[in-house]
Design a protein around this motif. Structure first.
Motif, PDB file in Angstrom:
ATOM      1  N   PHE A 189       0.817  -1.212   0.000  1.00 30.99           N
ATOM      2  CA  PHE A 189       0.000   0.000   0.000  1.00 30.99           C
ATOM      3  C   PHE A 189       0.856   1.270   0.000  1.00 30.99           C
ATOM      4  CE2 PHE A 189      -2.389   3.160   2.681  1.00 30.99           C
ATOM      5  CZ  PHE A 189      -3.265   3.550   1.690  1.00 30.99           C
ATOM      6  N   LEU A 190       1.867   1.305   0.856  1.00 27.46           N
ATOM      7  CA  LEU A 190       2.706   2.508   0.917  1.00 27.46           C
ATOM      8  C   LEU A 190       3.559   2.659  -0.339  1.00 27.46           C
ATOM      9  CD1 LEU A 190       3.830   2.584   4.665  1.00 27.46           C
ATOM     10  CD2 LEU A 190       1.785   3.510   3.562  1.00 27.46           C
ATOM     11  N   GLU A 191       3.922   1.540  -0.953  1.00 37.84           N
ATOM     12  CA  GLU A 191       4.660   1.616  -2.208  1.00 37.84           C
ATOM     13  C   GLU A 191       3.771   2.196  -3.310  1.00 37.84           C
ATOM     14  OE1 GLU A 191       5.005  -0.728  -0.006  1.00 37.84           O
ATOM     15  OE2 GLU A 191       7.154  -0.606   0.365  1.00 37.84           O
ATOM     16  N   GLN A 192       2.488   1.838  -3.289  1.00 35.14           N
ATOM     17  CA  GLN A 192       1.556   2.407  -4.261  1.00 35.14           C
ATOM     18  C   GLN A 192       1.427   3.915  -4.061  1.00 35.14           C
ATOM     19  OE1 GLN A 192      -2.234   0.308  -4.562  1.00 35.14           O
ATOM     20  NE2 GLN A 192      -1.247  -1.604  -3.990  1.00 35.14           N
ATOM     21  N   LEU A 193       1.398   4.362  -2.808  1.00 39.46           N
ATOM     22  CA  LEU A 193       1.356   5.798  -2.532  1.00 39.46           C
ATOM     23  C   LEU A 193       2.612   6.480  -3.056  1.00 39.46           C
ATOM     24  CD1 LEU A 193      -0.982   4.918  -0.651  1.00 39.46           C
ATOM     25  CD2 LEU A 193      -0.129   6.566   1.031  1.00 39.46           C
ATOM     26  N   GLU A 223       2.352  12.890   6.079  1.00 36.82           N
ATOM     27  CA  GLU A 223       3.262  12.945   4.935  1.00 36.82           C
ATOM     28  C   GLU A 223       3.870  11.579   4.680  1.00 36.82           C
ATOM     29  OE1 GLU A 223       7.455  14.313   7.051  1.00 36.82           O
ATOM     30  OE2 GLU A 223       6.093  15.885   6.306  1.00 36.82           O
ATOM     31  N   LEU A 224       4.461  11.412   3.494  1.00 35.10           N
ATOM     32  CA  LEU A 224       5.127  10.169   3.107  1.00 35.10           C
ATOM     33  C   LEU A 224       6.598  10.449   2.910  1.00 35.10           C
ATOM     34  CD1 LEU A 224       4.247   7.172   2.286  1.00 35.10           C
ATOM     35  CD2 LEU A 224       4.600   7.927  -0.054  1.00 35.10           C
ATOM     36  N   GLN A 225       7.452   9.661   3.545  1.00 38.66           N
ATOM     37  CA  GLN A 225       8.900   9.815   3.419  1.00 38.66           C
ATOM     38  C   GLN A 225       9.538   8.450   3.243  1.00 38.66           C
ATOM     39  OE1 GLN A 225      10.628  11.987   6.678  1.00 38.66           O
ATOM     40  NE2 GLN A 225      10.073  13.974   5.804  1.00 38.66           N
ATOM     41  N   ARG A 226      10.738   8.453   2.635  1.00 34.01           N
ATOM     42  CA  ARG A 226      11.519   7.222   2.487  1.00 34.01           C
ATOM     43  C   ARG A 226      12.638   7.207   3.517  1.00 34.01           C
ATOM     44  NH1 ARG A 226      10.531   4.282  -2.168  1.00 34.01           N
ATOM     45  NH2 ARG A 226       9.313   5.358  -3.797  1.00 34.01           N
ATOM     46  N   ASP A 227      12.930   5.997   4.030  1.00 37.16           N
ATOM     47  CA  ASP A 227      14.036   5.880   4.984  1.00 37.16           C
ATOM     48  C   ASP A 227      15.351   5.699   4.242  1.00 37.16           C
ATOM     49  OD1 ASP A 227      14.149   3.225   4.140  1.00 37.16           O
ATOM     50  OD2 ASP A 227      13.135   2.425   5.919  1.00 37.16           O
ATOM     51  N   SER A 228      16.406   5.404   4.966  1.00 40.79           N
ATOM     52  CA  SER A 228      17.742   5.299   4.368  1.00 40.79           C
ATOM     53  C   SER A 228      17.840   4.159   3.356  1.00 40.79           C
ATOM     54  CB  SER A 228      18.786   5.103   5.465  1.00 40.79           C
ATOM     55  OG  SER A 228      18.491   3.940   6.237  1.00 40.79           O
ATOM     56  N   ARG A 229      16.944   3.168   3.461  1.00 42.29           N
ATOM     57  CA  ARG A 229      16.935   2.045   2.510  1.00 42.29           C
ATOM     58  C   ARG A 229      16.041   2.332   1.309  1.00 42.29           C
ATOM     59  NH1 ARG A 229      14.958  -3.164   5.082  1.00 42.29           N
ATOM     60  NH2 ARG A 229      13.347  -1.756   5.881  1.00 42.29           N
ATOM     61  N   VAL A 231      12.753   2.704   1.649  1.00 41.58           N
ATOM     62  CA  VAL A 231      11.425   2.168   1.946  1.00 41.58           C
ATOM     63  C   VAL A 231      10.500   3.309   2.356  1.00 41.58           C
ATOM     64  CG1 VAL A 231      10.099   0.614   3.426  1.00 41.58           C
ATOM     65  CG2 VAL A 231      12.408  -0.033   2.674  1.00 41.58           C
ATOM     66  N   PRO A 232       9.321   3.447   1.723  1.00 42.40           N
ATOM     67  CA  PRO A 232       8.411   4.539   2.076  1.00 42.40           C
ATOM     68  C   PRO A 232       7.714   4.295   3.408  1.00 42.40           C
ATOM     69  CG  PRO A 232       7.418   3.160   0.398  1.00 42.40           C
ATOM     70  CD  PRO A 232       8.815   2.647   0.596  1.00 42.40           C
ATOM     71  N   HIS A 233       7.516   5.373   4.149  1.00 40.80           N
ATOM     72  CA  HIS A 233       6.814   5.317   5.431  1.00 40.80           C
ATOM     73  C   HIS A 233       5.858   6.490   5.533  1.00 40.80           C
ATOM     74  CE1 HIS A 233       9.334   2.135   7.245  1.00 40.80           C
ATOM     75  NE2 HIS A 233      10.337   2.724   6.622  1.00 40.80           N
ATOM     76  N   LEU A 234       4.697   6.245   6.109  1.00 38.95           N
ATOM     77  CA  LEU A 234       3.790   7.335   6.451  1.00 38.95           C
ATOM     78  C   LEU A 234       4.212   7.917   7.791  1.00 38.95           C
ATOM     79  CD1 LEU A 234       0.195   6.097   5.541  1.00 38.95           C
ATOM     80  CD2 LEU A 234       1.272   8.223   4.777  1.00 38.95           C
ATOM     81  N   ARG A 235       4.194   9.239   7.856  1.00 36.60           N
ATOM     82  CA  ARG A 235       4.504   9.902   9.123  1.00 36.60           C
ATOM     83  C   ARG A 235       3.351  10.835   9.471  1.00 36.60           C
ATOM     84  NH1 ARG A 235       9.687  12.473  10.872  1.00 36.60           N
ATOM     85  NH2 ARG A 235       8.936  14.198   9.579  1.00 36.60           N
TER      86      ARG A 235
END
Length: 378
Positions: A189-193, A223-229, A231-235
């Motif tokens: 789901f987060l990858e689709q976002l 908001e949506l952010q990517r981590d150091s790898r 990988v997207p994350h919702l914050r």
């Protein structure tokens, strides 16, 4: 663009179904009556039409084999049939029919594939080529670009059918997207976002955040952010007495927040048919009561069709739900009968007497001996 009718034969719980479909459809019935299997008929057409899928994958990889699809009570006519009428909003209606079984090697084999456009017969299989080479009947013409030119609009419509039933644990899993694509349970789901154009993503998240603040008042920013790898994350920024101390990721979001967020996102995502299963799960009753109105607004604004299964009295108590939009699933000894609530004399009389849809329809589909569960443990 929507489905206007569904016809099934020997499909899972159903020996025979033939029902009209409105722009908004509510499936009501007891557990194991076949609500998920009813929706799965539309997912099946999507899987067949998907350029990365096809008929064999839709049967063997997604649903194991024809024996797992065919009703256990199918007798004289063992073929499985899925037939739909479709209005693409630009002219004459379409009808697509696929009838299939399996051969001695348990391969799914097409027995009939027919396409009508208005009164014109566009496709009728098997044809002479199929009869000369039965291997051709392991694939539909729907899935092949070299054979579906005359009805490609239908193929594209099927391929865009959307289904989402968020499982919060999958969204939280750090390895959620491994091996998943368009996962109906939210694994990617987060990858689709993250694949959504930045401007569109920002606009949708702002609208979702405004809606979420009704259910989660302390949520101030999303908001949506990517981590150091990567990988997207919702914050989400929650109100806190310390500045910038209230940020949480999806790992800390409640089940209800994730489910409501997924529902809001998918309602904004396009104008193709949307399939939802029990959107009321994990949500507060006061939020659930407004889900039908949200769906109605989406239908009016985009023309999008929404088909939803539910057990919720709070959801069905919305006075704006007419009997024509509700399909009752009533199990019998051999299959499940499906009919519009408007065709049920008892439900119709109760509605005319002033009851709402929850009060009129849910008792009609309730398990007969449910009260005996209270004796468990004695």
């Amino acid at each position: 663009m929507r489905f206007t009718r569904l016809h099934l034969e020997n499909w899972r719980n159903f020996l025979r179904v033939d029902v009209p479909l409105r722009s908004r459809v509510f499936l009501v019935g007891p557990n194991a009556a076949g609500k998920s299997n009813f929706l799965d008929a539309f997912r099946f057409l999507r899987d067949v039409a998907d350029p990365q899928g096809g008929f064999q994958r839709a049967v063997a990889q997604v649903r194991r084999n024809v024996s797992h699809i065919r009703s256990l009570h199918a007798r004289r006519f063992p073929n499985v049939v899925v037939e739909v009428d479709v209005d693409l909003g630009n002219g004459l209606p379409w009808r697509y029919r696929i009838e299939f079984t399996q051969d001695k090697r348990q391969r799914a084999i097409i027995r009939r594939e027919v396409v009508h456009h208005g009164n014109e017969l566009v496709l009728d299989r098997p044809d002479s080529k199929d009869r000369a080479d039965e291997n051709l009947l392991t694939q539909t013409h729907l899935q092949q670009v070299n054979t579906n030119k005359a009805f490609r609009a239908l193929q594209e419509f099927f391929a865009r059918v959307s289904y989402l039933h968020i499982v919060p644990q999958l969204v939280r899993d750090p390895d959620r997207s491994v091996g998943r694509s368009r996962d109906p349970f939210g694994g990617d789901f987060l990858e689709q976002l993250a694949l959504t154009p930045k401007k569109t993503l920002g606009s949708r998240l702002r609208r979702i955040n405004e809606a979420l603040q009704v259910a989660v008042p302390q949520l101030e920013q999303l908001e949506l952010q990517r981590d150091s790898r990567g990988v997207p994350h919702l914050r989400g920024l929650y109100g806190h007495w310390r500045p910038h101390a209230g940020w949480q990721t999806e790992e800390q979001f409640s089940d209800g927040t994730l489910r409501l967020l997924g529902l809001l996102w998918v309602l904004l995502d396009g104008n193709h048919p949307l399939l939802l299963e029990e959107p009321e799960l994990s949500l507060h009753p006061e939020v659930i009561r407004h889900i039908p109105a949200m769906m109605a607004r989406v239908v009016r604004k985009t023309g999008r069709q929404v088909l939803v299964s539910t057990h919720s009295a709070d959801l069905l108590s919305d006075p704006g739900i007419p009997a024509e939009e509700v399909l009752l699933l009533v199990p019998s000894a051999e299959d499940t009968h499906v009919q519009p609530a408007s065709d049920d004399e008892q439900v119709r009389a109760l509605l005319e007497g002033g009851l709402n849809m929850a009060e009129a329809a849910l008792p009609r589909t309730a398990p007969r001996d449910a009260r005996q569960l209270s004796l468990f443990g004695e």
